[in-house]
Design an enzyme around this catalytic site. Structure first.
Site, PDB file in Angstrom:
ATOM      1  NE  ARG A 225      -4.429  -0.848  -0.027  1.00 44.03           N
ATOM      2  CZ  ARG A 225      -4.618  -1.842  -0.902  1.00 44.03           C
ATOM      3  NH1 ARG A 225      -3.667  -2.186  -1.722  1.00 44.03           N
ATOM      4  NH2 ARG A 225      -5.783  -2.469  -0.951  1.00 44.03           N
ATOM      5  CD  GLU A 254      -3.161   3.712  -5.329  1.00 40.51           C
ATOM      6  OE1 GLU A 254      -4.210   3.139  -5.681  1.00 40.51           O
ATOM      7  OE2 GLU A 254      -2.215   3.138  -4.784  1.00 40.51           O
ATOM      8  CG  HIS A 273      -3.719  -0.305  -6.717  1.00 47.33           C
ATOM      9  ND1 HIS A 273      -4.048   0.323  -5.556  1.00 47.33           N
ATOM     10  CD2 HIS A 273      -3.749  -1.641  -6.426  1.00 47.33           C
ATOM     11  CE1 HIS A 273      -4.282  -0.579  -4.607  1.00 47.33           C
ATOM     12  NE2 HIS A 273      -4.105  -1.774  -5.117  1.00 47.33           N
ATOM     13  CB  ALA A 276      -3.713  -8.345  -7.809  1.00 48.36           C
TER      14      ALA A 276
HETATM   15  P1  NAD Z   1      -2.012 -11.311   3.871  1.00 50.49           P
HETATM   16  O1  NAD Z   1      -2.920 -11.046   4.995  1.00 50.49           O
HETATM   17  O2  NAD Z   1      -1.942 -12.680   3.297  1.00 50.49           O
HETATM   18  O3  NAD Z   1      -0.514 -10.899   4.258  1.00 50.49           O
HETATM   19  C1  NAD Z   1      -0.168  -9.759   4.980  1.00 50.49           C
HETATM   20  C2  NAD Z   1       1.047 -10.131   5.807  1.00 50.49           C
HETATM   21  O4  NAD Z   1       1.594  -8.949   6.404  1.00 50.49           O
HETATM   22  C3  NAD Z   1       0.698 -11.098   6.933  1.00 50.49           C
HETATM   23  O5  NAD Z   1       1.613 -12.159   6.897  1.00 50.49           O
HETATM   24  C4  NAD Z   1       0.866 -10.242   8.182  1.00 50.49           C
HETATM   25  O6  NAD Z   1       1.290 -10.994   9.279  1.00 50.49           O
HETATM   26  C5  NAD Z   1       1.947  -9.283   7.719  1.00 50.49           C
HETATM   27  N1  NAD Z   1       2.051  -8.077   8.530  1.00 50.49           N
HETATM   28  C6  NAD Z   1       1.052  -7.278   8.992  1.00 50.49           C
HETATM   29  N2  NAD Z   1       1.570  -6.271   9.724  1.00 50.49           N
HETATM   30  C7  NAD Z   1       2.919  -6.434   9.715  1.00 50.49           C
HETATM   31  C8  NAD Z   1       3.997  -5.718  10.286  1.00 50.49           C
HETATM   32  N3  NAD Z   1       3.788  -4.633  11.030  1.00 50.49           N
HETATM   33  N4  NAD Z   1       5.251  -6.174  10.068  1.00 50.49           N
HETATM   34  C9  NAD Z   1       5.476  -7.283   9.323  1.00 50.49           C
HETATM   35  N5  NAD Z   1       4.487  -8.008   8.766  1.00 50.49           N
HETATM   36  C10 NAD Z   1       3.232  -7.593   8.961  1.00 50.49           C
HETATM   37  O7  NAD Z   1      -2.410 -10.272   2.752  1.00 50.49           O
HETATM   38  P2  NAD Z   1      -1.921 -10.264   1.222  1.00 50.49           P
HETATM   39  O8  NAD Z   1      -2.961 -10.874   0.381  1.00 50.49           O
HETATM   40  O9  NAD Z   1      -0.537 -10.771   1.143  1.00 50.49           O
HETATM   41  O10 NAD Z   1      -1.944  -8.699   0.936  1.00 50.49           O
HETATM   42  C11 NAD Z   1      -1.091  -7.837   1.666  1.00 50.49           C
HETATM   43  C12 NAD Z   1      -1.414  -6.406   1.324  1.00 50.49           C
HETATM   44  O11 NAD Z   1      -0.991  -6.131   0.004  1.00 50.49           O
HETATM   45  C13 NAD Z   1      -2.910  -6.098   1.345  1.00 50.49           C
HETATM   46  O12 NAD Z   1      -3.308  -5.669   2.625  1.00 50.49           O
HETATM   47  C14 NAD Z   1      -3.039  -5.009   0.320  1.00 50.49           C
HETATM   48  O13 NAD Z   1      -2.935  -3.761   0.952  1.00 50.49           O
HETATM   49  C15 NAD Z   1      -1.865  -5.226  -0.600  1.00 50.49           C
HETATM   50  N6  NAD Z   1      -2.247  -5.757  -1.922  1.00 50.49           N
HETATM   51  C16 NAD Z   1      -1.945  -5.031  -3.025  1.00 50.49           C
HETATM   52  C17 NAD Z   1      -2.287  -5.508  -4.272  1.00 50.49           C
HETATM   53  C18 NAD Z   1      -1.956  -4.723  -5.521  1.00 50.49           C
HETATM   54  O14 NAD Z   1      -2.693  -4.788  -6.471  1.00 50.49           O
HETATM   55  N7  NAD Z   1      -0.882  -3.981  -5.559  1.00 50.49           N
HETATM   56  C19 NAD Z   1      -2.944  -6.739  -4.412  1.00 50.49           C
HETATM   57  C20 NAD Z   1      -3.228  -7.470  -3.260  1.00 50.49           C
HETATM   58  C21 NAD Z   1      -2.875  -6.968  -2.013  1.00 50.49           C
END
Ligand code: NAD
Length: 307
Positions: A225, A254, A273, A276
């Site tokens: 993000r 954005e 963005h 995915a």
């Molecule tokens: P997820 O829940 O599978 O993984 C998130 C991970 O981050 C978890 O393992 C969690 O423990 C870890 N985490 C949370 N806070 C943390 C911290 N302070 N320090 C270290 N690790 C921490 O989610 P995901 O599907 O992997 O998605 C992650 C994020 O990526 C989403 O929240 C979203 O904002 C973003 N995302 C972006 C896109 C894109 O199109 N660019 C697509 C999907 C997700």
């Protein structure tokens, strides 16, 4: 609650045609229709991209994104609204996007695409191009995105290390550091890849000190993000040549404002963005919704429940 009407909110249009998802879900034991803002309160449940205040009158909201930082968790809780998200499906798509960024930098593809716009035949300097085996990527966040990135980069011969809160090992990562040792972890990487969600804890985790800790010839990648990064600090580091470059899919604002200097930088790849995106996105989301409708029928806990 009893699911009688499930609405596919028309905001999902930014990612896929709402009718494709409504059609995919047409066998559900509920009325499934595409809805605009006026029809939200006629629904028990909504599948959506954006947030609307009217969602507080529904029982269940499903986010087609993994990130849910735009939803007001407290208000959902107060109104007894369940929130589920779409984590778990973006491993391969985002992994391949990140591999694409790394290959663009190593094989100089972004330069050639830029040159082609001007019909310019220009080869890289002798020492500009490189190959990925032998390089190290530090993936910060080892959830769905992080493990997907590790998987695809590992297949390309990249040594992958990770950062997670606990520092406990994760399959696919040669070494895992605890969040407290973030700067130590990123110092040894050729590529730093951010896959973190936006939370109070991760807000501006990548600040001037973090960019200082990175090697001057390292690339920074953010697919998590925008606000996990202090964007002005990143721009300063890039302008000072304190980093080799960056590939960014997410931004503090954005769409990325037209006046942002990031648009013009040679060693910066900007994507809107869409890391995915895939033509199967509606199916992947639809499977989660179906699973949760089944669970609702069986009185079981929802899958991917956030609130
Ligand atoms: P997820 O829940 O599978 O993984 C998130 C991970 O981050 C978890 O393992 C969690 O423990 C870890 N985490 C949370 N806070 C943390 C911290 N302070 N320090 C270290 N690790 C921490 O989610 P995901 O599907 O992997 O998605 C992650 C994020 O990526 C989403 O929240 C979203 O904002 C973003 N995302 C972006 C896109 C894109 O199109 N660019 C697509 C999907 C997700």
């Amino acid at each position: 609650f009893e699911l009688e009407r499930l609405g596919v909110h028309d905001s999902v249009e930014a990612v896929f045609p709402p009718a494709e998802l409504a059609d995919f879900l047409s066998e559900l034991p509920a009325d499934v229709t595409v809805v605009g803002d006026d029809e939200i309160t006629d629904c028990d449940a909504i599948v959506t991209l954006e947030h609307r205040d009217a969602f507080l009158e529904c029982s269940w909201i499903h986010s087609i994104q993994a990130g849910v930082d735009r939803f007001p968790f407290d208000e959902f809780e107060e109104h007894g609204v369940t929130l589920t998200n779409s984590t778990g499906i973006h491993d391969r798509t985002v992994g391949e996007t990140v591999a694409g960024y790394l290959l663009a930098f190593s094989r100089r593809l972004h330069d050639h695409v830029a040159d082609q716009q001007d019909r310019r035949w220009e080869r890289p300097e002798w020492d500009e191009a490189f190959t990925l085996p032998g390089t190290t990527a530090c993936v910060v966040g080892t959830g769905t995105l992080g493990t997907g990135v590790a998987d695809v980069l590992g297949a390309l011969g990249v040594r992958v290390i990770g950062v997670r809160r606990s520092g406990e090992p994760v399959p696919g990562f040669e070494e895992v550091y605890a969040s407290d040792d973030l700067h130590e972890a990123i110092a040894e990487a050729d590529f730093v890849v951010v896959t973190l969600p936006l939370t109070d804890e991760t807000h501006h985790r990548f600040d001037a000190d973090a960019f200082d800790a990175m090697a001057e010839d390292a690339y920074f990648v953010n697919v998590g993000r925008g606000s996990v990064v202090d964007e002005p600090a990143l721009i300063d580091a890039l302008e000072a040549d304190a980093l080799a470059g960056a590939a960014l899919d997410v931004f503090e604002t954005e769409p990325l404002p037209e006046e942002s200097p990031l648009w013009e930088m040679d060693e910066v790849i900007v994507t809107p963005h869409c890391a995915a995106y895939t033509r199967d996105y509606f199916r992947d989301v639809g499977e989660i919704v179906r699973e949760n409708v089944d669970r609702l029928g069986d009185d079981e806990q929802f899958y991917n429940q956030v609130v």
